[in-house]
Design a protein around this motif. Structure first.
Motif, short mmCIF file in Angstrom:
data_model
loop_
_atom_site.label_atom_id
_atom_site.label_comp_id
_atom_site.label_asym_id
_atom_site.label_seq_id
_atom_site.Cartn_x
_atom_site.Cartn_y
_atom_site.Cartn_z
N SER A 428 0.87 -1.17 0.00
CA SER A 428 0.00 0.00 0.00
C SER A 428 0.91 1.23 0.00
O SER A 428 1.85 1.33 0.78
CB SER A 428 -0.89 0.01 1.23
N SER A 429 0.62 2.08 -0.93
CA SER A 429 1.43 3.29 -1.02
C SER A 429 0.58 4.44 -1.48
O SER A 429 -0.35 4.27 -2.26
CB SER A 429 2.60 3.06 -1.98
N GLU A 430 0.91 5.59 -0.98
CA GLU A 430 0.15 6.79 -1.31
C GLU A 430 0.54 7.31 -2.70
O GLU A 430 -0.24 7.96 -3.36
CB GLU A 430 0.44 7.89 -0.29
N SER A 431 1.80 7.08 -3.05
CA SER A 431 2.30 7.79 -4.22
C SER A 431 3.00 6.88 -5.23
O SER A 431 3.41 7.35 -6.28
CB SER A 431 3.26 8.89 -3.77
N ALA A 432 3.13 5.59 -4.88
CA ALA A 432 3.91 4.73 -5.76
C ALA A 432 3.15 4.44 -7.06
O ALA A 432 1.92 4.33 -7.06
CB ALA A 432 4.22 3.43 -5.04
N GLU A 433 3.86 4.38 -8.15
CA GLU A 433 3.24 4.00 -9.42
C GLU A 433 4.30 3.45 -10.37
O GLU A 433 5.49 3.66 -10.16
CB GLU A 433 2.49 5.16 -10.04
N THR A 434 3.80 2.78 -11.37
CA THR A 434 4.70 2.24 -12.38
C THR A 434 4.36 2.91 -13.70
O THR A 434 3.18 3.07 -14.03
CB THR A 434 4.51 0.74 -12.52
N LEU A 435 5.38 3.28 -14.40
CA LEU A 435 5.16 3.93 -15.70
C LEU A 435 5.70 3.02 -16.78
O LEU A 435 6.71 2.33 -16.59
CB LEU A 435 5.92 5.25 -15.78
N LEU A 436 5.02 3.05 -17.87
CA LEU A 436 5.51 2.34 -19.03
C LEU A 436 5.75 3.39 -20.09
O LEU A 436 4.84 4.17 -20.41
CB LEU A 436 4.46 1.33 -19.50
N VAL A 437 6.96 3.51 -20.53
CA VAL A 437 7.25 4.52 -21.53
C VAL A 437 7.92 3.88 -22.74
O VAL A 437 8.49 2.79 -22.66
CB VAL A 437 8.14 5.64 -20.98
N ARG A 438 7.85 4.60 -23.81
CA ARG A 438 8.46 4.16 -25.05
C ARG A 438 9.16 5.37 -25.61
O ARG A 438 8.72 6.50 -25.43
CB ARG A 438 7.34 3.70 -25.98
N ARG A 439 10.28 5.13 -26.24
CA ARG A 439 10.96 6.26 -26.86
C ARG A 439 10.28 6.52 -28.19
O ARG A 439 10.05 5.61 -28.99
CB ARG A 439 12.43 5.92 -27.07
N ASP A 440 9.95 7.75 -28.37
CA ASP A 440 9.29 8.11 -29.62
C ASP A 440 10.07 9.27 -30.21
O ASP A 440 9.84 10.43 -29.91
CB ASP A 440 7.84 8.51 -29.35
N GLY A 441 11.05 8.90 -31.03
CA GLY A 441 11.92 9.92 -31.58
C GLY A 441 12.75 10.54 -30.49
O GLY A 441 13.41 9.84 -29.72
N GLU A 442 12.68 11.83 -30.35
CA GLU A 442 13.44 12.51 -29.31
C GLU A 442 12.59 12.75 -28.08
O GLU A 442 12.84 13.66 -27.31
CB GLU A 442 13.98 13.86 -29.84
N GLU A 443 11.55 11.98 -27.99
CA GLU A 443 10.65 12.15 -26.86
C GLU A 443 10.39 10.81 -26.21
O GLU A 443 10.55 9.76 -26.81
CB GLU A 443 9.33 12.76 -27.33
N ALA A 444 10.03 10.94 -24.96
CA ALA A 444 9.57 9.76 -24.24
C ALA A 444 8.05 9.84 -24.20
O ALA A 444 7.49 10.88 -23.87
CB ALA A 444 10.14 9.76 -22.84
#
Lengths: 931, 153
Positions: A428-444
């Motif tokens: 249990s966490s107030e602020s924890a999260e997992t992100l899934l990102v992909r590189r899209d050119g010069e951006e995440a």
């Protein structure tokens, strides 16, 4: 401890004090100067002690410079007037500034004047910089109070207490703030109040220590409690060391705990990230495997071929439909459909048909060259449509592998499994999260929905150049745990991972605040524990100090008691000494014993104390006394015994013997004077001298007596012998007339001789034979005497007057009668041709002495012959009868009674007055007065 | 003084009997003399200084010789001697002490006081008259006196 050692020790402690104060002054002034320089040269690090910390206000900096200078002055000229004035002015100015700042803070004003004309803007920790904190102002007030209270050495003890206490409170406050800075939880930040700067806290800590030293020094100089003070210093040192150890221990313990906690948090984050990666990779592999089940599946290919073969096999098509449906349901796909190479949907899991999205088509066409199962990443079929993923499976003809029959699309709704899986956090966490990102050119590109921001999936993009944000760093392929601000700008701890065989990256992150929250809590617990321990140590040392003090005071009390009792003993010794003792300090009597009081006739000590010795001694002895005092002061040796004369309080004088010696009295050169009343001795001397004189007089009298007797007795003998001779001649010549004459001479001489012999006998009897003394009234004595001389009185017609007032005499009654008998007889005898002869008898008080008198108005006495009047056989008038023994007899009797006799006469014919005293004779008036 | 002039002797003697003895002895003497008798020290001084009862001219002719008793009423003989020797007009007059006192102290003090001779009255008729006879011989017959400078007779 010898006096020299004491001085050495004092000297070294004095040097240490000066060195300490100098160092403190330099540090304080440097802190202020540094801050001012920082402001002037725009080097914020000089004014604040680090990024994110509030800087010292220019006003405070200026005050610190002043205080530093003042400490320097006080260190080097501790007793100077300059030091005094500097302290007073600095303290006063500081107090005014402090009060002004406090008042301004109360009113919510922050005056620009505090910037000292510099252009200062900005806020730190929610407070505008360049303004003095109210805490700082209060601390400055404390410093002023302490500094002012410790001015002047001979101050009352409450001022020491004030100086000490305020310096202590200042030090404690500064240390608290410093500690908070050291633990990384600076106080008063983000509270609306301006917090004191870190360097301000350092300045106050130094200032507090310096003021403690100053207050300490003053206390030390005020009494001879060096021993106690040293133990005080030891205890203070012990406390400082203990407190420092506790603070350091707490600090290191906390650091270690923080590191461990941080490692634990990182491990957790890594574990969670691993879990997610494993899950996601597994899920992805599974989905691809789902596609593999159809890829190069000859039976399925045949089924598709059959269903596609024109004109179409309705049965096969239906079978295909069922297949696809079963696939969709069994594996939980959103949609499963078969697209022919032309882009038409040949069969689908659902009845309703959707047009194939264009990018799906491009994907399908791409996979023609190298047919394989692939996954179409997160996408929207068209803007606004739901996010989908898809697994594309090329269906090749079973007979001709190069012939592509179509493509099965397994469309995935990430909301069904993937997103929940990603979003799920194992704890249990107030602020924890997992992100899934992909590189899209010069951006995440963020692929999932975020916990703290909506509609981010495929929407939120971050430039990779902004590489501090964990998602961007992950998209760049960084792995590991970092601490940085996230997409919200909130500081987070993040584990960055790459999902293998995919373009995806996972960021498992949690807010630093949440991570450090419990740590902070623990920090406070730690701080409180440390403070409690410090206070405990302080209290323990306080108890030790108190015990020590108690022992010290007890010992001192005992010593003082011993001193007191010894003092009492000596006082008793002095008080009961049979000699008079007084102490002369600076020509004033400061102490005197009982005998001394009696000697000077004082009823209480106060009557003597404060008097000058010159008032106490007769003016005749003043030069001598002055000389002796000078001798005592210069040589410090006792002066010899001499006789002086003192003046009692009633003005009478007393002869004394005086000796004096130096007397160590409270460091001053007092003189202790011993006097002995020698009146008695003098009286004894006088008495001895008198009795010696008496003896000599008696001897002389005896000589005179024997001489007189021999002469006076011989004289009639000569007469008798000679006239007997003449008589013989006359008888021979028959000269009867001459013979008769001769016989007359002989007879006269013989009778004179007889009288002389009688008188001599009488006189000698007076010395030998006395009747026992008795009390007798004058009137009775006089009456007896008058009876004895009644004949002569009557024949001369003398009138006798006796005083009526009763007078009591004490002595041999017979002799006293003889005195009056002789005197009255004498008076009557020398009346001359006085027509009204009169004799007065009585007593009167002359100079406090009862004097009896017998006064007549007869012939009087030629003053030239008064001296011989009372001599034996002295006759002023050869013609009168008597042998001249009467007055000698009277004098003898009077002297036997302890009195004296004299005669007063203004001359011949003016009468005479015989006066005499008798011991123990009292006038009636006196009798009454005395009883 | 001429040979015919009588020698004036001042006798200072309180005992009338003794004065009588002196007078008898001297009156028996052939040499002319005139005996002036005073009974005490005061009277002697009055005579010599011509005071009191002797202030009238003629009552107190200046004596050639003083015959002085020591034990006298009022003023002691030694005192009288001292006063005589202190007085310039009197000190040349020879003074012979005639007393009953044989005390050494009296004798010494008398000589010290300027007495010319010291005679003790013997308790014997023959000796006393013999003494006075010798005294007369010596002082009336042989002794020479200066002419009285005194203006009064």
């Amino acid at each position: 401890m010898g006096a020299e050692e004491q001085t050495l020790e004092d000297g070294s402690s004095e040097r240490r004090r000066i060195a300490g104060l100098t160092a403190a002054g330099i540090v304080t002034a440097s802190l202020g100067l540094g801050s001012l320089l920082g402001w002037l040269l725009d080097i914020p690090r000089l004014a604040a002690m680090g990024a994110g910390l509030i800087p010292m206000a220019p006003s405070a900096a200026l005050l610190f410079v002043l205080w530093g200078l003042m400490l320097l002055v006080r260190a080097h000229r501790p007793t100077d007037r300059a030091s005094w004035w500097t302290s007073l002015i600095v303290a006063g100015a500081t107090a005014l500034v402090g009060i002004a700042v406090l008042a301004a803070a109360r009113l919510g004003i922050q005056p620009e004047v505090e910037h000292l004309g510099m252009d200062i803007k900005g806020t730190v920790g929610g407070a505008r910089v360049g303004h003095m904190s109210p805490v700082t102002a209060a601390c400055f007030l404390l410093a002023s109070l302490s500094s002012t209270a410790s001015l002047r050495g001979q101050a009352p003890s409450w001022r020491h207490t004030v100086a000490f206490a305020s310096a202590g409170v200042l030090l404690a406050t500064a240390c608290s703030f410093l500690l908070a800075y050291a633990y990384g939880v600076p106080l008063l930040y983000d509270t609306g109040l301006t917090p004191p700067a870190a360097n301000t806290a350092i300045g106050f800590a130094v200032l507090g220590l310096a003021l403690l030293v100053v207050a300490k020094k003053r206390q030390g100089s005020s009494g001879s409690t060096t021993d106690r003070d040293r133990s005080w210093v030891h205890l203070l040192w012990a406390f400082v060391v203990l407190a420092a150890a506790l603070f350091a221990g707490g600090f290191f313990f906390q650091q270690r705990a923080e590191r461990q906690y941080r490692a634990e948090v990182e491990r957790q984050l890594q574990a969670i990230a691993s879990l997610k990666i494993f899950g996601i990779a597994h899920w992805r592999a599974e989905r691809l495997r789902d596609g593999e089940a159809l890829f190069r599946n000859d039976s399925f290919s045949d089924l598709v071929e059959r269903a596609m073969a024109p004109p179409g096999d309705p049965h096969s098509l239906e079978l295909l439909q069922v297949w696809l449906h079963r696939l969709q349901v069994a594996y939980g796909y959103d949609r499963v459909f078969l697209v022919d190479p032309q882009g038409g949907v040949l069969a689908a899991s659902h009845v309703e048909r959707e047009p194939v999205a264009p990018h799906l088509m491009s994907e399908l066409s791409e996979s023609v060259a190298a047919p394989r199962v692939s996954m179409l990443d997160f996408h929207r079929d068209e803007p606004g449509s739901p996010i989908r993923l898809a697994v594309t499976v090329p269906i090749l003809s079973s007979r001709d592998a190069s012939k592509r029959l179509g493509t099965v699309v397994l469309r995935i709704d990430p909301h069904q499994y993937l997103y929940p899986f990603i979003q799920q956090w194992p704890t249990s966490s107030e602020s924890a999260e997992t992100l899934l990102v992909r590189r899209d050119g010069e951006e995440a590109l963020f692929l999932n929905e975020l916990r703290f921001r909506k509609n981010t999936a495929l929407e939120l993009r971050l430039s990779l150049r902004d590489s501090t944000i964990p998602a961007a760093r992950a998209a760049l392929g960084h792995e590991g745990v970092i601490e940085a601000g996230d997409y919200r700008g909130v500081k987070v701890i993040a584990a960055l991972r790459t999902i293998p065989d995919s373009p995806w990256f996972v960021v498992a992150k949690i807010d630093a605040d949440e991570v450090y929250g419990p740590l902070r809590e623990r920090l406070w617990q730690m701080a409180l524990t440390v403070l409690a321990l410090v206070f405990g140590a302080g209290a323990a040392l306080g108890v030790v100090w108190r015990q020590h003090n108690l022992r010290f005071y007890r010992e001192r009390a005992l010593a003082s008691e011993a001193l007191h009792s010894s003092d009492l003993r000596f006082r008793a010794l002095v008080d009961h000494a049979p000699v008079a003792i007084f102490i002369n300090r600076d020509d004033r009597v400061v102490e005197a014993n009982q005998v001394c009081l009696q000697l000077f006739g004082a009823s209480s000590k106060e009557q003597l104390l404060g008097k000058s010795p010159y008032e106490l001694f007769h003016p005749d002895s003043h030069p001598l006394i002055r000389d002796r005092i000078r001798q005592l002061r210069e040589h410090g040796a006792a002066v010899p015994l001499i006789e002086e004369r003192i003046v009692r309080l009633d003005g009478s004088t007393v002869d004394v013997e005086v000796t004096a010696a130096p007397f160590p009295d409270q460091g001053t050169r007092a003189i202790h004077v011993v006097l002995r009343d020698i009146t008695e001795r003098k009286r004894a001397d006088d008495a001895l001298r008198t009795s010696e004189q008496e003896l000599r007089a008696r001897n002389d009298e005896l000589m005179r007596f024997s001489y007189t007797v021999s002469h006076d007795l011989k004289s009639p003998l000569v007469t008798i012998q000679t006239f007997v001779g003449y008589l013989t001649q006359d008888l021979a010549k028959q000269d009867a007339a001459s013979a008769d004459k001769d016989l007359g001479f002989i007879r006269s001489a013989a009778s004179k001789m007889g009288r002389l012999l009688d008188d001599i006998l009488e006189l000698s009897r007076i010395g030998r034979k006395m009747n026992p003394p008795q009390q007798v009234m004058l009137a009775d004595v006089v009456r007896d005497a008058l009876e004895l001389v009644a004949g002569r009185i009557a024949s001369r017609g003398v009138q006798v007057e006796v005083q009526e007032a009763p007078v009591r005499l004490f002595g041999d009654r017979t002799r006293l009668v003889q005195v009056f008998q002789n005197l009255v007889d004498n008076a009557a005898k020398f009346m001359g041709d006085q027509p009204a002869p009169r004799v007065e008898i009585g007593a009167e008080l002359l100079d406090g002495e009862t004097v009896l008198y017998v006064r007549d108005n007869g012939t009087g006495i030629d003053p030239r012959h008064r001296a011989r009047l009372f001599g034996l056989f002295e006759k002023l008038d050869p013609g009168t009868d008597g042998t001249g023994i009467g007055l000698a007899l009277v004098r003898r009797i009077v002297e036997m009674h302890g009195g004296r006799i004299w005669v007063e006469s203004e001359g011949r014919g003016k009468g005479a007055c015989f006066r005499f005293t008798l011991a123990k004779t009292l006038l009636n008036a006196e009798i009454e007065r005395k009883t | 003084m001429s040979a015919g002039e009588p020698v004036i002797i001042l006798l200072v003697e309180d005992d009338p009997a003794h004065a009588e003895i002196v007078r008898r002895c001297l009156s028996d003497f052939r040499v002319a003399n005139r005996l002036m008798h005073v009974a005490d020290g005061q009277e002697a001084l009055d005579y010599l200084l011509r005071e009191g009862a002797y202030s009238q001219i003629g009552t107190s002719p200046r004596p050639h010789l003083i015959l002085l008793d020591l034990r006298l009423p009022k003023i002691d003989g030694l005192e009288v001697l001292a006063r005589i020797k202190k007085d310039d007009s009197l000190k040349a007059i020879p003074t012979v002490i005639l007393t009953t006192s044989a005390a050494e102290t009296d004798m010494v003090r008398a000589y010290e006081g300027g007495a010319g001779s010291y005679l003790v009255k013997p308790v014997d008729f023959g000796r006393f008259t013999g003494l006075l006879e010798t005294f007369g011989f010596y002082w009336l017959m042989w002794n020479r006196y200066p002419v009285a400078q005194d203006t009064t007779p």
